[in-house]
Design an enzyme around this catalytic site. Structure first.
Site, short mmCIF file in Angstrom:
data_model
loop_
_atom_site.label_atom_id
_atom_site.label_comp_id
_atom_site.label_asym_id
_atom_site.label_seq_id
_atom_site.Cartn_x
_atom_site.Cartn_y
_atom_site.Cartn_z
N LYS A 61 -40.27 -37.79 41.78
CA LYS A 61 -38.83 -37.84 42.05
C LYS A 61 -38.03 -37.99 40.75
O LYS A 61 -37.09 -37.25 40.50
CB LYS A 61 -38.51 -38.98 43.03
CG LYS A 61 -39.22 -38.82 44.38
CD LYS A 61 -38.84 -39.90 45.38
CE LYS A 61 -39.31 -41.28 45.00
NZ LYS A 61 -40.80 -41.39 44.97
N THR A 62 -38.44 -38.96 39.92
CA THR A 62 -37.75 -39.16 38.64
C THR A 62 -37.88 -37.92 37.77
O THR A 62 -36.91 -37.48 37.14
CB THR A 62 -38.35 -40.38 37.90
OG1 THR A 62 -38.38 -41.49 38.81
CG2 THR A 62 -37.52 -40.75 36.68
N ASP A 106 -32.31 -44.47 41.57
CA ASP A 106 -33.62 -44.73 42.17
C ASP A 106 -33.47 -45.83 43.22
O ASP A 106 -32.57 -46.66 43.12
CB ASP A 106 -34.58 -45.19 41.05
CG ASP A 106 -36.04 -44.97 41.43
OD1 ASP A 106 -36.30 -44.36 42.48
OD2 ASP A 106 -36.91 -45.40 40.65
N THR A 155 -38.09 -44.13 48.91
CA THR A 155 -39.42 -43.97 49.44
C THR A 155 -39.37 -43.41 50.86
O THR A 155 -40.33 -42.84 51.34
CB THR A 155 -40.17 -45.31 49.44
OG1 THR A 155 -39.27 -46.34 49.87
CG2 THR A 155 -40.68 -45.64 48.05
N ARG A 214 -49.00 -39.55 39.33
CA ARG A 214 -48.97 -40.72 38.46
C ARG A 214 -50.35 -41.37 38.39
O ARG A 214 -50.81 -41.77 37.32
CB ARG A 214 -47.95 -41.76 38.95
CG ARG A 214 -48.03 -43.07 38.15
CD ARG A 214 -47.02 -44.09 38.60
NE ARG A 214 -45.68 -43.69 38.21
CZ ARG A 214 -44.61 -43.84 38.98
NH1 ARG A 214 -44.71 -44.37 40.17
NH2 ARG A 214 -43.43 -43.46 38.53
P1 ADP Z 1 -41.53 -41.04 41.15
O1 ADP Z 1 -40.15 -41.05 40.55
O2 ADP Z 1 -41.60 -40.24 42.43
O3 ADP Z 1 -42.12 -42.41 41.33
P2 ADP Z 1 -42.31 -39.81 38.63
O4 ADP Z 1 -41.40 -38.65 38.55
O5 ADP Z 1 -41.96 -41.00 37.80
O6 ADP Z 1 -42.51 -40.25 40.15
O7 ADP Z 1 -43.79 -39.28 38.27
C1 ADP Z 1 -44.77 -40.12 37.71
C2 ADP Z 1 -45.56 -39.36 36.67
O8 ADP Z 1 -46.35 -38.39 37.31
C3 ADP Z 1 -44.69 -38.62 35.65
O9 ADP Z 1 -44.71 -39.26 34.43
C4 ADP Z 1 -45.32 -37.25 35.51
O10 ADP Z 1 -46.05 -37.19 34.32
C5 ADP Z 1 -46.28 -37.13 36.64
N1 ADP Z 1 -45.87 -36.11 37.61
C6 ADP Z 1 -45.23 -36.33 38.79
N2 ADP Z 1 -45.07 -35.19 39.47
C7 ADP Z 1 -45.60 -34.21 38.71
C8 ADP Z 1 -45.75 -32.79 38.88
N3 ADP Z 1 -45.34 -32.18 40.00
N4 ADP Z 1 -46.33 -32.09 37.89
C9 ADP Z 1 -46.78 -32.72 36.78
N5 ADP Z 1 -46.69 -34.04 36.56
C10 ADP Z 1 -46.11 -34.79 37.51
#
Ligand code: ADP
Length: 331
Positions: A61-62, A106, A155, A214
């Site tokens: 998401k981030t 977030d 979430t 992650r």
């Molecule tokens: P969320 O915000 O949903 O908790 P993040 O965007 O922070 O997740 O993702 C966590 C890590 O996972 C990021 O640092 C990234 O490196 C990796 N990641 C997440 N989604 C992908 C994707 N689709 N392709 C490659 N790497 C990803």
């Protein structure tokens, strides 16, 4: 976890983050929809609609919010629901936005109520009413904001109030990744980190990454350490399997909370059915955490089912934990 470990983890994650939609692995449908939306907005020269991203932690998401800002060539401002305690906190953020900026919020479902109400007019009309004074003498001063795009992350979108949800022009749900997609994530990360990872080694790790990029990246780090210290530095299937044994990562990649929930359900409650809040108390967690963080993967992995009478462990859960089923929990 110490603050140092967290900072290190954040730096590590930042280094592996995809920077463009084409580098972002999987989630094909969401990616296509976002691409069209961004191109449409760019052609019109207006900021794209507000975007709501929902899904379990670590699914990207981030990363998507950062990619949006990068692709649009605009700045990104990041904050979170719990950080906005008062309406004034939000006014300060909103009035400082530059035209077209992407604001990433977030855990948007945890924003304080008065701030949420301010967000309605901010999202709809790029305007906030700042209340000066108290009681009958109070006056509302309208403040114009620069047009911006809000990217909210949660979430579970069901946790949002109706009026807030309605103000997003685009809503996307991110789902757990297929092991093949995680293999792609791992191969890309290994390239960036200079880790020698064989295709079989990548498969071994991806199958135990809980459907979550992650976690895949985190396990890659552990496996790399092991390969350097106990082997010749190359992550083969054998090296990966041995490393993951050392770190207590089980065959399905369940994490500490997943395991605690499953163990409580199977051993303490004989497989259920048991109410979610009772289950949460027994593992010392908030009901919301169990429901949003642990349960989606347990459901997806076929280890737990939700029934009208509560949560029930499946035969696969007993088998996974090596526990003899007492009797048929549904019988
Ligand atoms: P969320 O915000 O949903 O908790 P993040 O965007 O922070 O997740 O993702 C966590 C890590 O996972 C990021 O640092 C990234 O490196 C990796 N990641 C997440 N989604 C992908 C994707 N689709 N392709 C490659 N790497 C990803």
């Amino acid at each position: 976890v110490s603050a140092v470990a967290n900072a290190e983890e954040r730096a590590f994650e930042a280094g592996l983050r995809p920077h463009t939609l084409s580098e972002f692995v999987g989630q094909g449908k969401v990616r296509e929809q976002l691409t069209i939306m961004l191109e449409g907005a760019q052609a019109r020269g207006t900021p794209p609609d507000h975007v709501l991203l929902s899904g379990p932690p670590g699914l990207g998401k981030t990363s998507l919010a950062m990619i949006m800002a990068e692709e649009l060539g605009v700045p990104l401002r990041m904050t979170s629901g719990p950080a906005i305690e008062r309406a004034g906190d939000l006014v300060a953020i909103l009035t400082a936005l530059s035209p077209g900026e992407v604001l990433f919020l977030d855990e948007i479902h945890r924003i304080a109520r008065p701030a949420e109400e301010l967000l309605y007019s901010a999202m709809e009309d790029f305007r906030v009413d700042v209340i000066l004074g108290k009681g009958p003498g109070a006056t509302a001063i309208p403040l114009a904001l620069a047009p911006f795009t809000l990217v909210g992350a949660t979430t579970r979108s069901g946790l949002l109030t109706g009026p807030l949800r309605d103000r997003f022009g685009f809503t996307a749900h991110l789902d757990f990744y297929h092991p093949d997609e995680l293999t792609q994530v791992l191969t890309r990360s290994a390239g960036l980190l200079g880790v020698r990872l064989t295709p079989e080694g990548a498969d071994e790790v991806s199958g135990r990454s809980r459907g979550t990029p992650r976690i895949a990246n985190r396990l890659l780090r552990r496996v790399r350490d092991y390969a350097e210290v106990r082997a010749d530095g190359t992550v083969t299937r054998e090296v990966a399997a041995a490393a993951l044994r050392v770190y207590d990562v089980d065959g399905l990649g369940l994490d500490r909370l997943d395991r605690a929930v499953l163990e409580a359900l199977v051993t303490r409650f004989g497989g259920g059915p048991v109410g979610l809040s009772t289950l949460a108390v027994s593992v010392g967690e908030e009901t919301e955490t169990v429901e949003d963080v642990a349960e989606p993967f347990l459901l997806r992995a076929g280890l737990l089912i939700r029934t009208a009478r509560g949560r029930v462990a499946t035969p696969a859960a007993f088998e996974h934990l090596g526990v003899e089923p007492v009797s048929d929990p549904l019988g």
